[in-house]
Design an enzyme around this catalytic site. Structure first.
Site, mmCIF file in Angstrom:
data_model
loop_
_atom_site.group_PDB
_atom_site.id
_atom_site.type_symbol
_atom_site.label_atom_id
_atom_site.label_comp_id
_atom_site.label_asym_id
_atom_site.label_seq_id
_atom_site.Cartn_x
_atom_site.Cartn_y
_atom_site.Cartn_z
ATOM 1 N N CYS A 179 16.398 27.335 -49.131
ATOM 2 C CA CYS A 179 16.117 25.982 -48.631
ATOM 3 C C CYS A 179 16.621 24.934 -49.613
ATOM 4 O O CYS A 179 16.219 23.776 -49.552
ATOM 5 C CB CYS A 179 14.633 25.808 -48.330
ATOM 6 S SG CYS A 179 13.576 26.076 -49.738
ATOM 7 N N ASP A 211 12.136 34.534 -49.017
ATOM 8 C CA ASP A 211 12.096 33.118 -48.602
ATOM 9 C C ASP A 211 11.563 32.276 -49.765
ATOM 10 O O ASP A 211 10.446 31.740 -49.690
ATOM 11 C CB ASP A 211 11.216 32.965 -47.353
ATOM 12 C CG ASP A 211 11.199 31.528 -46.837
ATOM 13 O OD1 ASP A 211 12.126 30.755 -47.169
ATOM 14 O OD2 ASP A 211 10.258 31.178 -46.094
HETATM 15 N N1 SAH Z 1 7.880 32.426 -46.183
HETATM 16 C C1 SAH Z 1 6.887 31.383 -46.143
HETATM 17 C C2 SAH Z 1 7.292 30.131 -46.887
HETATM 18 C C3 SAH Z 1 7.608 30.346 -48.333
HETATM 19 S S1 SAH Z 1 7.659 28.872 -49.249
HETATM 20 C C4 SAH Z 1 6.541 31.093 -44.690
HETATM 21 O O1 SAH Z 1 7.160 31.662 -43.786
HETATM 22 O O2 SAH Z 1 5.645 30.290 -44.452
HETATM 23 C C5 SAH Z 1 7.888 29.474 -50.867
HETATM 24 C C6 SAH Z 1 6.687 30.180 -51.468
HETATM 25 O O3 SAH Z 1 7.069 30.670 -52.758
HETATM 26 C C7 SAH Z 1 5.460 29.330 -51.721
HETATM 27 O O4 SAH Z 1 4.389 29.874 -50.997
HETATM 28 C C8 SAH Z 1 5.174 29.442 -53.236
HETATM 29 O O5 SAH Z 1 3.794 29.613 -53.524
HETATM 30 C C9 SAH Z 1 5.912 30.695 -53.588
HETATM 31 N N2 SAH Z 1 6.407 30.834 -54.958
HETATM 32 C C10 SAH Z 1 7.151 29.950 -55.677
HETATM 33 N N3 SAH Z 1 7.530 30.492 -56.853
HETATM 34 C C11 SAH Z 1 7.011 31.744 -56.892
HETATM 35 C C12 SAH Z 1 7.069 32.818 -57.832
HETATM 36 N N4 SAH Z 1 7.750 32.734 -58.974
HETATM 37 N N5 SAH Z 1 6.433 33.962 -57.504
HETATM 38 C C13 SAH Z 1 5.745 34.076 -56.342
HETATM 39 N N6 SAH Z 1 5.684 33.111 -55.417
HETATM 40 C C14 SAH Z 1 6.298 31.958 -55.688
#
Ligand code: SAH
Length: 408
Positions: free
Chosen positions: A352, A312
């Protein structure tokens, strides 16, 4: 902040914005975004954020909107009824309608979270409002809404009596609008510690002042629960980009899994996820801070195997121009996840990025299947929860895709 002269103006006094010949059809068709290229001239003096009247090249009334010459969305349209100009009664009826729909859906519950206004999908372009156990978080992404902030806050206060209302912006979009918004409390009082919401029988902390976006990703509510229903008994699950543990905790509580491990790049998100697991008495979930691209590669290199994986990620592109890079990034993580799944494993893969269509995402998955030599069979193709509806006249309001696949 509210510009009284704008709000009290009678419709007859509004400046008219005239379209070029053959440009009116989408707007008679209720699409809310008028770009500069369609506009012939502005027939009078306006200030950015003023209400205007959109007319065709033949001087026919189309709709009332709000102008912002700094934005590529030059006029955002709100009312197609000539008898309903953009006054207090209009905004109130729009907000009432949005709230009423969530009530009817049974989603506006005192202990829970719910998106009560979703921009174009609720006829309120540039405004998102989320409800978290009595508190409201507003995300304003257009100058027109920003100029009417006091008015919107007053109406929301009246309709819902919230404990607090906080304001957030969204950096990328604000820049496009020529706006600067400092996150702040606009009404009421914030509690000292994070508040708690209940979703799918799970309790989560939501930090109204510090959390990402508006504090919690409400759009995945139903997908989290449905994804859990596909997790095989005794399975080893990986939740990639887990934030505060949404998918992981649903799997840990609602499926008979052995263990779920969540990974996210944000330290505060991982700490929240750990506290959320404790809060729900779940000891079959662990969390780790790591870059998800590196993490997936390291697991593939180590030859690890999982029974189910959730992907996600954040939005990989904000514009059509960078779509190729975004699709490459989706390909990369989905290929690695596919390799990590044992035959018969479950892949829950999300996007998204509104700019990436369902078809494009599926074509990318076709590439993953071909490249890995693994059969991917889509079991469900899902979208956002119903408090994030899609407007039939603004299909751009569809952004979330969630595919549940069986990996052969
Ligand atoms: N699955 C979550 C929502 C995810 S939102 C839920 O159900 O609530 C996307 C997430 O990706 C964010 O928390 C952000 O911190 C993380 N993120 C963005 N880029 C990233 C990367 N390169 N490595 C790890 N996490 C990352």
């Amino acid at each position: 902040m509210t510009d009284e002269s704008v709000e009290s103006a009678s419709p007859a006094a509004l400046v008219q914005v005239k379209l070029r010949p053959r440009k009116a059809q989408p707007f008679f068709g209720r699409h809310p975004w008028v770009r500069d290229s369609g506009i012939d001239k502005v027939l009078g003096k306006v200030q950015d954020g003023d209400a205007v009247e959109l007319i065709s090249d033949k001087d026919r009334f189309i709709a009332y909107g709000v102008i912002n010459r700094n934005s590529h969305l030059r006029v955002r349209l709100y009312s197609w009824d000539q008898d309903a100009p953009l006054n207090d009664a209009f905004w109130r009826s729009r907000l009432e309608r949005a709230i009423q729909m969530r009530r009817q859906l049974g989603m506006l519950r005192e202990d829970s979270g719910c998106r009560i206004v979703y921009s174009e999908a609720d006829g309120l372009s540039g405004l998102v409002v989320e409800y978290f156990a009595g508190h409201l978080v507003m995300q304003v992404t257009s100058l027109g809404m920003f100029k009417r902030l006091d008015q919107i806050v007053a109406i929301l206060g009246d309709l819902l009596q919230p404990k607090s209302i906080s304001l957030r912006g969204e950096a990328g979009i604000l820049k496009l609008e020529g706006l600067e918004i400092e996150p702040r409390l606009v009404s009421g009082e914030l509690p000292e510690s994070p508040i708690e919401i209940v979703e799918n029988d799970l309790r989560y902390e939501v930090d109204l002042s510090e959390g990402q976006k508006t504090g919690f990703y409400l759009d995945q509510r139903d997908n989290r629960r449905v994804a859990a229903s596909y997790m095989p008994a005794g399975s080893k699950v990986l939740d990639v980009f887990c934030y505060s543990g949404g998918f992981a905790l649903n799997a840990a509580k609602h499926a008979n899994i052995a263990h779920v491990h969540g990974v996210d790049g944000s330290g505060p998100a991982i700490s929240a996820a750990q506290r959320n697991a404790e809060r729900n008495g779940l000891d079959n979930a662990s969390f780790e801070k790591a870059d998800c691209f590196d993490y997936l590669k390291a697991r593939v290199d180590a030859g690890d195997q999982f029974d189910a994986i959730i992907l996600d990620p954040p939005k990989f592109t904000k514009s059509r121009r960078t779509i190729d890079e975004a699709l490459k990034a989706y390909f990369h993580i989905n290929r690695h996840a596919t390799k990590l799944l044992r035959p018969g494993g479950i892949l829950v893969t999300c996007s998204c990025s509104g700019n990436v269509s369902r078809e494009e995402f599926l074509m990318m998955m076709m590439g993953v299947s071909q490249k890995t030599g693994r059969d991917l069979r889509m079991l469900e193709q899902r979208g956002a929860a119903p408090d994030h509806p899609v407007s039939a006249t603004c299909l751009e309001s569809e952004y979330l895709k969630c595919f549940i696949a069986s990996v052969g």
